[in-house]
Scaffold this motif. Structure first.
Motif, PDB file in Angstrom:
ATOM      1  N   ASP A   9      14.166  -7.537  -8.571  1.00 53.80           N
ATOM      2  CA  ASP A   9      14.172  -7.112  -7.167  1.00 53.80           C
ATOM      3  C   ASP A   9      13.588  -5.715  -7.019  1.00 53.80           C
ATOM      4  N   SER A  10      13.929  -4.835  -7.921  1.00 58.42           N
ATOM      5  CA  SER A  10      13.423  -3.472  -7.872  1.00 58.42           C
ATOM      6  C   SER A  10      11.910  -3.455  -8.060  1.00 58.42           C
ATOM      7  N   LYS A  11      11.419  -4.226  -9.014  1.00 52.87           N
ATOM      8  CA  LYS A  11       9.975  -4.287  -9.272  1.00 52.87           C
ATOM      9  C   LYS A  11       9.236  -4.876  -8.068  1.00 52.87           C
ATOM     10  N   ILE A  12       9.776  -5.910  -7.461  1.00 52.63           N
ATOM     11  CA  ILE A  12       9.168  -6.516  -6.283  1.00 52.63           C
ATOM     12  C   ILE A  12       9.106  -5.509  -5.141  1.00 52.63           C
ATOM     13  N   TYR A  13      10.197  -4.798  -4.916  1.00 48.40           N
ATOM     14  CA  TYR A  13      10.243  -3.795  -3.855  1.00 48.40           C
ATOM     15  C   TYR A  13       9.196  -2.705  -4.096  1.00 48.40           C
ATOM     16  N   GLN A  14       9.069  -2.247  -5.331  1.00 49.34           N
ATOM     17  CA  GLN A  14       8.080  -1.216  -5.651  1.00 49.34           C
ATOM     18  C   GLN A  14       6.659  -1.715  -5.418  1.00 49.34           C
ATOM     19  N   THR A  15       6.383  -2.949  -5.798  1.00 47.89           N
ATOM     20  CA  THR A  15       5.046  -3.526  -5.623  1.00 47.89           C
ATOM     21  C   THR A  15       4.703  -3.670  -4.143  1.00 47.89           C
ATOM     22  N   ILE A  16       5.653  -4.159  -3.364  1.00 46.07           N
ATOM     23  CA  ILE A  16       5.432  -4.311  -1.921  1.00 46.07           C
ATOM     24  C   ILE A  16       5.241  -2.944  -1.273  1.00 46.07           C
ATOM     25  N   SER A  17       6.060  -1.986  -1.642  1.00 38.94           N
ATOM     26  CA  SER A  17       5.930  -0.640  -1.071  1.00 38.94           C
ATOM     27  C   SER A  17       4.579  -0.025  -1.394  1.00 38.94           C
ATOM     28  N   ALA A  18       4.107  -0.205  -2.608  1.00 41.69           N
ATOM     29  CA  ALA A  18       2.794   0.330  -2.990  1.00 41.69           C
ATOM     30  C   ALA A  18       1.682  -0.343  -2.195  1.00 41.69           C
ATOM     31  N   GLY A  19       1.790  -1.662  -1.983  1.00 45.94           N
ATOM     32  CA  GLY A  19       0.789  -2.375  -1.205  1.00 45.94           C
ATOM     33  C   GLY A  19       0.768  -1.942   0.251  1.00 45.94           C
ATOM     34  N   VAL A  20       1.929  -1.764   0.827  1.00 42.99           N
ATOM     35  CA  VAL A  20       2.016  -1.312   2.219  1.00 42.99           C
ATOM     36  C   VAL A  20       1.447   0.098   2.356  1.00 42.99           C
ATOM     37  N   ALA A  21       1.757   0.957   1.422  1.00 40.26           N
ATOM     38  CA  ALA A  21       1.231   2.327   1.468  1.00 40.26           C
ATOM     39  C   ALA A  21      -0.292   2.332   1.349  1.00 40.26           C
ATOM     40  N   ALA A  22      -0.823   1.494   0.477  1.00 38.19           N
ATOM     41  CA  ALA A  22      -2.285   1.417   0.317  1.00 38.19           C
ATOM     42  C   ALA A  22      -2.940   0.896   1.584  1.00 38.19           C
ATOM     43  N   ALA A  23      -2.334  -0.100   2.206  1.00 37.40           N
ATOM     44  CA  ALA A  23      -2.897  -0.655   3.440  1.00 37.40           C
ATOM     45  C   ALA A  23      -2.862   0.370   4.570  1.00 37.40           C
ATOM     46  N   ARG A  24      -1.823   1.144   4.638  1.00 37.96           N
ATOM     47  CA  ARG A  24      -1.718   2.153   5.694  1.00 37.96           C
ATOM     48  C   ARG A  24      -2.690   3.307   5.491  1.00 37.96           C
ATOM     49  N   SER A  25      -3.019   3.599   4.249  1.00 36.28           N
ATOM     50  CA  SER A  25      -3.918   4.723   3.995  1.00 36.28           C
ATOM     51  C   SER A  25      -5.391   4.311   4.001  1.00 36.28           C
ATOM     52  N   ALA A  26      -5.667   3.014   4.101  1.00 39.41           N
ATOM     53  CA  ALA A  26      -7.053   2.548   4.123  1.00 39.41           C
ATOM     54  C   ALA A  26      -7.718   2.998   5.427  1.00 39.41           C
ATOM     55  N   PRO A  27      -8.951   3.463   5.335  1.00 40.37           N
ATOM     56  CA  PRO A  27      -9.626   3.909   6.551  1.00 40.37           C
ATOM     57  C   PRO A  27      -9.882   2.732   7.498  1.00 40.37           C
ATOM     58  N   ALA A  28      -9.656   2.948   8.764  1.00 44.50           N
ATOM     59  CA  ALA A  28      -9.870   1.915   9.768  1.00 44.50           C
ATOM     60  C   ALA A  28     -11.271   2.057  10.365  1.00 44.50           C
ATOM     61  N   LEU A  29     -11.844   0.932  10.751  1.00 46.80           N
ATOM     62  CA  LEU A  29     -13.150   0.967  11.396  1.00 46.80           C
ATOM     63  C   LEU A  29     -13.025   1.583  12.783  1.00 46.80           C
TER      64      LEU A  29
END
Length: 69
Positions: A9-29
């Motif tokens: 559960d901890s590993k899943i949470y960390q992976t999801i959090s990292a993915g969400v952070a990457a998506a939020r920091s991606a430059p938008a068109l």
């Protein structure tokens, strides 16, 4: 004591959090009166002239990310 399920559960949470952070920091068109794929003129708030250009743009960027560029 934590067990394997807690660790998973901890590993899943960390992976999801990292993915969400990457998506939020991606430059938008930004809309700039042109299609981001074919450069055709478009209305002010549009990013692409049609759905085909949007889909082609997404496919191209996915291929670039897969290839590590």
């Amino acid at each position: 004591m934590s067990d394997h399920a807690d660790n998973a559960d901890s590993k899943i949470y960390q992976t999801i959090s990292a993915g969400v952070a990457a998506a939020r920091s991606a430059p938008a068109l930004q809309a700039d009166f042109r299609c981001h794929f074919c450069e055709e003129e478009v209305q002010l708030e549009l990013l692409f002239c049609n759905s085909d250009c949007r889909d082609d743009y997404e496919r191209l960027n996915q291929a670039i990310r897969r290839n590590g560029n």
